[in-house]
Design a protein around this motif. Structure first.
Motif, PDB file in Angstrom:
ATOM      1  N   MET A  30       0.852  -1.201   0.000  1.00 36.56           N
ATOM      2  CA  MET A  30       0.000   0.000   0.000  1.00 36.56           C
ATOM      3  C   MET A  30       0.883   1.244   0.000  1.00 36.56           C
ATOM      4  O   MET A  30       1.923   1.286   0.642  1.00 36.56           O
ATOM      5  N   ASP A  31       0.460   2.242  -0.739  1.00 39.80           N
ATOM      6  CA  ASP A  31       1.221   3.470  -0.865  1.00 39.80           C
ATOM      7  C   ASP A  31       1.340   4.173   0.482  1.00 39.80           C
ATOM      8  O   ASP A  31       0.327   4.438   1.148  1.00 39.80           O
ATOM      9  N   ILE A  32       2.586   4.483   0.876  1.00 38.35           N
ATOM     10  CA  ILE A  32       2.801   5.125   2.168  1.00 38.35           C
ATOM     11  C   ILE A  32       2.172   6.501   2.223  1.00 38.35           C
ATOM     12  O   ILE A  32       1.701   6.954   3.284  1.00 38.35           O
ATOM     13  N   VAL A  33       2.119   7.181   1.088  1.00 33.33           N
ATOM     14  CA  VAL A  33       1.493   8.506   1.065  1.00 33.33           C
ATOM     15  C   VAL A  33       0.004   8.385   1.368  1.00 33.33           C
ATOM     16  O   VAL A  33      -0.573   9.184   2.140  1.00 33.33           O
ATOM     17  N   THR A  60      -1.984   9.845   4.621  1.00 31.06           N
ATOM     18  CA  THR A  60      -3.137  10.730   4.424  1.00 31.06           C
ATOM     19  C   THR A  60      -4.346  10.243   5.216  1.00 31.06           C
ATOM     20  O   THR A  60      -5.058  11.036   5.852  1.00 31.06           O
ATOM     21  N   ILE A  61      -4.572   8.929   5.204  1.00 31.80           N
ATOM     22  CA  ILE A  61      -5.716   8.369   5.927  1.00 31.80           C
ATOM     23  C   ILE A  61      -5.557   8.578   7.429  1.00 31.80           C
ATOM     24  O   ILE A  61      -6.501   8.993   8.122  1.00 31.80           O
ATOM     25  N   ILE A  62      -4.352   8.309   7.945  1.00 32.14           N
ATOM     26  CA  ILE A  62      -4.122   8.474   9.392  1.00 32.14           C
ATOM     27  C   ILE A  62      -4.278   9.939   9.796  1.00 32.14           C
ATOM     28  O   ILE A  62      -4.906  10.258  10.816  1.00 32.14           O
ATOM     29  N   GLY A  71     -16.954   5.918  12.707  1.00 29.17           N
ATOM     30  CA  GLY A  71     -16.241   4.743  12.202  1.00 29.17           C
ATOM     31  C   GLY A  71     -17.141   3.838  11.380  1.00 29.17           C
ATOM     32  O   GLY A  71     -16.736   3.328  10.322  1.00 29.17           O
ATOM     33  N   ILE A  72     -18.377   3.629  11.828  1.00 28.32           N
ATOM     34  CA  ILE A  72     -19.321   2.801  11.074  1.00 28.32           C
ATOM     35  C   ILE A  72     -19.623   3.433   9.719  1.00 28.32           C
ATOM     36  O   ILE A  72     -19.671   2.750   8.684  1.00 28.32           O
ATOM     37  N   LEU A  73     -19.813   4.745   9.713  1.00 25.54           N
ATOM     38  CA  LEU A  73     -20.095   5.441   8.456  1.00 25.54           C
ATOM     39  C   LEU A  73     -18.920   5.341   7.490  1.00 25.54           C
ATOM     40  O   LEU A  73     -19.112   5.119   6.277  1.00 25.54           O
ATOM     41  N   ILE A  74     -17.706   5.478   8.019  1.00 28.09           N
ATOM     42  CA  ILE A  74     -16.531   5.386   7.149  1.00 28.09           C
ATOM     43  C   ILE A  74     -16.409   3.975   6.578  1.00 28.09           C
ATOM     44  O   ILE A  74     -16.168   3.780   5.374  1.00 28.09           O
ATOM     45  N   GLY A  75     -16.566   2.959   7.459  1.00 28.27           N
ATOM     46  CA  GLY A  75     -16.461   1.582   6.982  1.00 28.27           C
ATOM     47  C   GLY A  75     -17.560   1.236   5.987  1.00 28.27           C
ATOM     48  O   GLY A  75     -17.305   0.593   4.950  1.00 28.27           O
ATOM     49  N   SER A  76     -18.792   1.658   6.272  1.00 26.57           N
ATOM     50  CA  SER A  76     -19.899   1.390   5.347  1.00 26.57           C
ATOM     51  C   SER A  76     -19.694   2.130   4.030  1.00 26.57           C
ATOM     52  O   SER A  76     -19.970   1.590   2.940  1.00 26.57           O
ATOM     53  N   LEU A 135     -13.160   7.002  -6.071  1.00 28.05           N
ATOM     54  CA  LEU A 135     -12.829   6.835  -4.657  1.00 28.05           C
ATOM     55  C   LEU A 135     -12.410   5.418  -4.302  1.00 28.05           C
ATOM     56  O   LEU A 135     -12.196   5.110  -3.128  1.00 28.05           O
ATOM     57  N   ASN A 136     -12.295   4.562  -5.317  1.00 27.84           N
ATOM     58  CA  ASN A 136     -11.929   3.174  -5.040  1.00 27.84           C
ATOM     59  C   ASN A 136     -10.574   3.042  -4.359  1.00 27.84           C
ATOM     60  O   ASN A 136     -10.421   2.229  -3.439  1.00 27.84           O
ATOM     61  N   PRO A 137      -9.531   3.790  -4.778  1.00 30.65           N
ATOM     62  CA  PRO A 137      -8.246   3.655  -4.086  1.00 30.65           C
ATOM     63  C   PRO A 137      -8.334   4.007  -2.590  1.00 30.65           C
ATOM     64  O   PRO A 137      -7.733   3.342  -1.760  1.00 30.65           O
ATOM     65  N   VAL A 138      -9.097   5.052  -2.292  1.00 32.13           N
ATOM     66  CA  VAL A 138      -9.246   5.433  -0.886  1.00 32.13           C
ATOM     67  C   VAL A 138     -10.014   4.360  -0.122  1.00 32.13           C
ATOM     68  O   VAL A 138      -9.646   3.977   0.995  1.00 32.13           O
ATOM     69  N   ALA A 139     -11.111   3.861  -0.718  1.00 31.73           N
ATOM     70  CA  ALA A 139     -11.893   2.814  -0.061  1.00 31.73           C
ATOM     71  C   ALA A 139     -11.065   1.566   0.162  1.00 31.73           C
ATOM     72  O   ALA A 139     -11.129   0.930   1.227  1.00 31.73           O
ATOM     73  N   GLU A 140     -10.275   1.169  -0.856  1.00 32.72           N
ATOM     74  CA  GLU A 140      -9.415  -0.012  -0.709  1.00 32.72           C
ATOM     75  C   GLU A 140      -8.385   0.196   0.391  1.00 32.72           C
ATOM     76  O   GLU A 140      -8.094  -0.719   1.170  1.00 32.72           O
ATOM     77  N   ALA A 141      -7.827   1.410   0.465  1.00 33.25           N
ATOM     78  CA  ALA A 141      -6.839   1.695   1.500  1.00 33.25           C
ATOM     79  C   ALA A 141      -7.459   1.626   2.885  1.00 33.25           C
ATOM     80  O   ALA A 141      -6.848   1.101   3.827  1.00 33.25           O
ATOM     81  N   ILE A 142      -8.684   2.131   3.016  1.00 29.55           N
ATOM     82  CA  ILE A 142      -9.364   2.089   4.322  1.00 29.55           C
ATOM     83  C   ILE A 142      -9.626   0.649   4.742  1.00 29.55           C
ATOM     84  O   ILE A 142      -9.350   0.245   5.873  1.00 29.55           O
ATOM     85  N   LEU A 143     -10.158  -0.152   3.829  1.00 28.05           N
ATOM     86  CA  LEU A 143     -10.474  -1.535   4.159  1.00 28.05           C
ATOM     87  C   LEU A 143      -9.229  -2.401   4.304  1.00 28.05           C
ATOM     88  O   LEU A 143      -9.279  -3.460   4.944  1.00 28.05           O
ATOM     89  N   ALA A 144      -8.115  -1.947   3.727  1.00 26.78           N
ATOM     90  CA  ALA A 144      -6.874  -2.724   3.814  1.00 26.78           C
ATOM     91  C   ALA A 144      -5.990  -2.307   4.984  1.00 26.78           C
ATOM     92  O   ALA A 144      -4.868  -2.800   5.118  1.00 26.78           O
TER      93      ALA A 144
END
Length: 837
Positions: free
Chosen positions: A1-4, A8-10, A39-44, A58-67
């Motif tokens: 996963m991209d460190i950048v 950004t997510i953290i 947290g539930i809203l972000i995960g959903s 937004l798929n890259p962001v969603a994948e990063a969150i779930l990963a």
């Protein structure tokens, strides 16, 4: 996963943490509930954007969150030690000991009962094996410290209620995680019906191993931190390492409870740290840990809530019925403990009373959170757990957690309000009015001085003074309203205010380093007990707390017995030295309270209440002086050494203040100031060292050192040593009662006694004797003698005393002195003795 992308997510999560607090205040919902919802809203949302065909942006962001690497070990090894450790550092441990019985019952017994209740209830209504059902019970039986503590602090719950809830939430994690480990093992090896006796028998080992590991790690860390005391950042860094090493050491090396190890380490540092570390460093350490725990608590909730949509993906209609069974069984088990066992323990005088509204609040305040989700996640991650068990455990744990957070958490504030626990009592309301009146009086005096100093315009001053004066008059009138405050309540209010000022004075003395931080912990506890004693019991409650503050506790009495019977002196030396310093500190504080009574209490509550408070204060000072006199007589010279130490510390504080003033005025440069402060720090460390106290008693040497036996030869001393009998007396024990016929003479080897006769009082200490006059006069003793300190007496019978009196000139002189004090002719008395002999 991209460190950048990860960074950004953290960083975005920290933005969410920052926004959640003002949002919770605006919506009047608990902070942790807001975090869970976010947290539930972000995960959903992440799952939705991955599965929708509306957009792929937004798929890259969603994948990063779930990963994100959200694993059970991340919660248990990274976040949980931080939360537990900080909570123990912020505890008032000595006050929590007052409620240790209900805390232990809720933390251990309630967890076991909830585990069994949920487990057997599920086994009756589901097809899961009993081991898996008990595993679910263990997972949902723990209340989450980050959820519970933050909510109860945010709603300003009563202090005692918060203490019980915090203590339970800290300790029940250990019991629940220990049960989880046991039943998880049974599920993985395929044992359907575990033997509960064998499982519960491992409890003591897990707990004892965790306690010892945490205590040892903390003592080692404190020793290292004391070496680094001049380097604050190094000291704080060691404290950050402590909970993690304690947790890992207990779990991986000892095979014990890591949670208990962290709690034990935090409690040990809480108790020992203030006395071993510089005061400012200790304050800064606590502040750093408050910030770390805030971040950890927020992150653990958001990250755990991210898992909820995934854990509920395979939910079925039938699962909702099982969730309902878990909810009912868990609440019923908790209610059985709170409304069944605790009242029974109170009836048996084992536990203090926990009021019914408190028990109702505790019942509804048993929130679950990240710990429950982490344990459920650990089950779903295991490859040795059957798939259906994984699915059901994940759904039931998640569903129950959501119920406690969204239903109980969101309604807890209204439940507290309905129970009346958010309202001030009439005494508290009256006290708040008193505080306003006193504060406004002080403000008016300060404003008057300010207007004089700055020569403000007379008309402006007069107009503002009129407005402010009307407000002050209204406040004072409200505080003095006799229709609302009874005389008894005025006295209670005055005592609460006096004890509160005493507490503030202690803190001020600690900041000035006049009183050591280590000793401040004990006398602050006394001040807290005075406040609560006055609040609950009025004058009598205050007096009971005052007597307790100077009394010899059970631990000190036990130390006296161990020293007397087995020669174990180290504990008694430390506790006696602590008592010396504690009484000296109390005397220092109490002498500062007169001005507060005359300056503030008298203005609000009148002369009669102020005079009564002065009388109570005088009694407290007298009790402290009596305790100090007993110790001075027992260990002559030691009190003077402690007083010299106090003077040296005061002088160093004043010297530091002068250097700082010169530095601010530009009279000395930074280099000179640094050099002076380094020298001052070195001398302060020397002044902090407490002088040693020698309490050793060697019988023959003790007899030789008695001034009364100074003129006896060695043969006579050895013969006397064989004739003397040792007697150990605890403080407040009666040695001789009035009208008792004396059969022996008592020589004080150590300690002190108080002799009361015909309205007069004498205090006798080491090297003195009593009982000789009554024996020589051959009449009944009309005095009462009681110990005012742990006392060792040498007892000699009548015949041997008379024989010794003929041979010892020093003893004859001592008898003459004692006769003169009592108005008896010593020559006549001693002449009668010689004729009798």
């Amino acid at each position: 996963m991209d460190i950048v992308l990860i960074t950004t997510i953290i960083a975005s999560l920290f933005l969410v943490i920052g926004a959640a607090e003002p949002l919770s205040a605006r919506l009047r919902l608990p902070y942790t509930v807001i975090l869970a919802l976010i947290g539930i809203l972000i995960g959903s949302g992440a799952i939705f954007f991955l599965r929708t065909e509306l957009t792929d942006a937004l798929n890259p962001v969603a994948e990063a969150i779930l990963a994100l690497p959200i694993r059970s070990n991340v919660f248990l090894y990274v976040f949980l030690p931080t939360l537990l450790f900080q909570a123990t550092l912020g505890m008032n441990l000595r006050r929590m000991l007052d409620d240790w019985v209900p805390i232990i019952v809720l933390a251990v017994v309630a967890v076991v009962v909830a585990t069994l209740s949920v487990g057997y209830a599920l086994s009756w209504v589901s097809t899961l094996p009993l081991a898996a059902c008990l595993l679910v019970g263990a997972i949902v039986s723990t209340t989450d410290p980050s959820a519970v503590v933050s909510i109860f602090r945010s709603i300003s719950a009563p202090r005692r209620l918060s203490r019980i809830i915090e203590g339970e939430s800290l300790l029940n994690d250990a019991a629940a995680i220990a049960l989880f480990g046991l039943f998880m093992g049974f599920v993985m090896i395929g044992v359907p019906d575990p033997r509960l006796g064998e499982a519960l028998a491992q409890f003591p080992v897990l707990i004892a191993g965790g306690v010892l590991t945490g205590w040892f790690a903390a003592r080692l860390a404190i020793w290292i931190m004391a070496l680094f005391s001049a380097h604050e950042l190094a000291l704080i860094s060691v404290s950050v390492a402590l909970p993690y090493l304690a947790y890992i050491g207990a779990e991986q090396m000892v095979g014990a409870s890591g949670v208990i190890a962290v709690v034990a380490a935090g409690l040990t540092l809480n108790l020992a740290g203030p006395g071993r570390l510089p005061p400012q460093s200790w304050i800064n350490l606590r502040e750093i840990w408050d910030l770390l725990a805030h971040w950890a608590g927020a992150l653990i909730f958001i990250l755990a809530a991210l898992l909820i949509p995934r854990l509920l993906e395979d939910v079925r209609i039938s699962d909702f019925a099982l969730i309902g069974v878990v909810v009912i069984a868990a609440i019923a088990a908790r209610a059985m403990i709170l409304f069944g066992l605790l009242p029974l323990l109170t009836l048996l005088r084992i536990s203090p009373v926990v009021e019914r509204p408190y028990r109702s609040a505790i019942l509804w305040g048993g929130l679950r959170g990240a710990v429950t989700l982490a344990l459920a996640l650990a089950v779903t991650e295991s490859t040795r757990v059957p798939l259906e068990v994984k699915r059901v455990v994940g759904i039931l744990a998640t569903g129950f957690t959501l119920f406690t957070l969204l239903v109980q958490g969101s309604t807890l504030r209204s439940v507290i309000k309905r129970l009346g626990l958010d309202r001030l009592s009439p005494i508290d309301e009256a006290m708040s009015r008193q505080v306003v009146a006193v504060a406004l009086q002080t403000v008016r005096e300060d404003v008057a001085r300010t207007t004089e100093d700055y020569a403000l315009t007379h008309d402006v001053v007069r107009s503002e003074a009129k407005v402010f004066g009307e407000r002050l008059d209204n406040a004072v009138k409200t505080a003095e309203d006799s229709d609302h405050i009874l005389d008894r309540d005025r006295i209670t209010l005055g005592l609460i205010a006096l004890a509160g000022f005493e507490r503030d004075t202690i803190l001020q003395k600690v900041r000035e380093r006049t009183i050591s931080a280590r000793m401040a912990e004990q006398i602050l506890l006394d001040a807290d007990r005075l406040i609560e004693g006055a609040r609950v019991g009025g004058r009598s409650g205050y007096q009971r707390a005052a007597r307790r503050s100077v009394a010899y506790g059970r631990s000190l009495r036990l130390a006296v017995v161990l020293h007397a019977r087995f020669g174990l002196a180290s504990v008694l030396v430390r506790m006696t030295a602590d008592r010396f310093e504690r009484l000296l500190s109390q005397r220092l504080i109490l002498r500062d309270l007169d001005d507060f009574i005359d300056g503030r209490i008298r203005r609000i509550h009148g002369r009669r209440v102020a005079d009564l408070l002065q009388e109570l204060l005088s009694r407290r000072i007298e009790m402290v002086e009596t305790g100090l006199d007993g110790l001075r007589l027992q260990y002559p010279g030691y009190a003077e050494e402690l007083e010299r130490r106090f003077i040296r510390r005061t002088a160093l504080r004043l010297e530091e203040r002068e250097y700082a003033s010169m530095r601010e005025d530009g009279l000395i440069g930074a280099e000179v100031f640094t050099t002076l402060m380094q020298d001052l720090t070195k001398r302060r460390a020397e002044a902090e060292h407490r002088p040693s106290l020698d309490i050793s008693l060697k019988r023959l040497e003790l007899v030789r050192q008695f001034p009364l036996f100074a003129d006896l030869d060695d043969k006579a001393v050895r013969r006397l040593n064989r004739a003397l009998k040792f007697r150990y007396v605890s403080p407040d024990d009666i040695i001789v009662r009035k009208e008792t016929l004396m059969k022996s003479v008592f020589f004080i080897a150590s300690g002190a006694v108080e002799l009361e006769s015909t309205g007069q009082t004498w205090r006798l200490g080491r090297g003195e004797m009593f009982g000789q006059v009554a024996i020589l006069m051959k009449n009944a003793r009309r005095a009462e003698v009681r110990a005012i300190a742990p006392t060792t007496l040498l007892v000699l019978d009548i015949a041997r005393f008379r024989a010794l009196l003929e041979k010892s000139t020093a003893l004859q002189e001592a008898v003459k002195d004692s006769c003169k004090k009592r108005g008896i002719d010593p020559e006549t008395l001693l002449g009668d003795v010689k004729k009798t002999a």
